[in-house]
Design a protein around this motif. Structure first.
Motif, PDB file in Angstrom:
ATOM      1  N   ARG A  15       0.855  -1.183   0.000  1.00  0.00           N
ATOM      2  CA  ARG A  15       0.000   0.000   0.000  1.00  0.00           C
ATOM      3  C   ARG A  15       0.891   1.233   0.000  1.00  0.00           C
ATOM      4  O   ARG A  15       1.735   1.380   0.877  1.00  0.00           O
ATOM      5  CB  ARG A  15      -0.882   0.034   1.250  1.00  0.00           C
ATOM      6  N   LEU A  17       1.137   5.260   0.457  1.00  0.00           N
ATOM      7  CA  LEU A  17       0.447   6.383   1.074  1.00  0.00           C
ATOM      8  C   LEU A  17       1.227   7.651   0.769  1.00  0.00           C
ATOM      9  O   LEU A  17       2.450   7.662   0.897  1.00  0.00           O
ATOM     10  CB  LEU A  17       0.388   6.221   2.596  1.00  0.00           C
ATOM     11  N   VAL A  85      -3.598  -0.149   7.743  1.00  0.00           N
ATOM     12  CA  VAL A  85      -3.319   1.078   6.993  1.00  0.00           C
ATOM     13  C   VAL A  85      -4.058   2.252   7.644  1.00  0.00           C
ATOM     14  O   VAL A  85      -3.497   3.332   7.834  1.00  0.00           O
ATOM     15  CB  VAL A  85      -3.707   0.921   5.511  1.00  0.00           C
ATOM     16  N   VAL A  89      -2.543   5.713   9.146  1.00  0.00           N
ATOM     17  CA  VAL A  89      -3.043   7.004   8.682  1.00  0.00           C
ATOM     18  C   VAL A  89      -3.490   7.858   9.875  1.00  0.00           C
ATOM     19  O   VAL A  89      -3.178   9.051   9.965  1.00  0.00           O
ATOM     20  CB  VAL A  89      -4.194   6.819   7.668  1.00  0.00           C
ATOM     21  N   ILE A 100      -3.802  13.179   3.877  1.00  0.00           N
ATOM     22  CA  ILE A 100      -3.538  12.073   2.957  1.00  0.00           C
ATOM     23  C   ILE A 100      -3.957  12.499   1.563  1.00  0.00           C
ATOM     24  O   ILE A 100      -5.080  12.958   1.351  1.00  0.00           O
ATOM     25  CB  ILE A 100      -4.323  10.803   3.377  1.00  0.00           C
TER      26      ILE A 100
END
Length: 102
Positions: A15, A17, A85, A89, A100
């Motif tokens: 993932r 970010l 995740v 965050v 984000i």
């Protein structure tokens, strides 16, 4: 002699970010936050890149990182990784005031 690690049998889920952060927040701080979060099945956290420009705003940067998750016993499902995740965050938002970028 270096020990040889067998290749992982099961695929990872990666993932990426992108965090919009104050210019003075170093990568080490971001990396430390991820480590402290102790995310389940996190294999690695890697720096991907940094972007500065009009879209990000003055005094800010967009830092992209890649979280890699893997289970040694089986193939992970995306819905198992999503909460990890989200935890990361939430920490970035609370601790660093990060936004984000989609």
């Amino acid at each position: 002699a270096a020990s040889v690690q067998p290749l992982p049998e099961f695929p990872a889920i990666e993932r990426d970010l992108s965090l919009v952060l104050a210019e003075d927040v170093p990568w080490a701080r971001v990396n430390t936050l991820v480590r402290e979060a102790d995310l389940d099945r996190l294999e690695s956290c890697d720096f991907v890149g940094v972007y500065r420009g009009k879209q990000v705003g003055a005094g800010k940067k967009s830092l992209t990182l890649r979280l890699t998750f893997r289970d040694p016993e089986r193939t992970l499902r995306h819905e198992e990784v999503d909460p990890q995740v989200e935890t990361a965050v939430a920490r970035f938002k609370q601790t660093l005031g990060a936004e984000i970028r989609a």
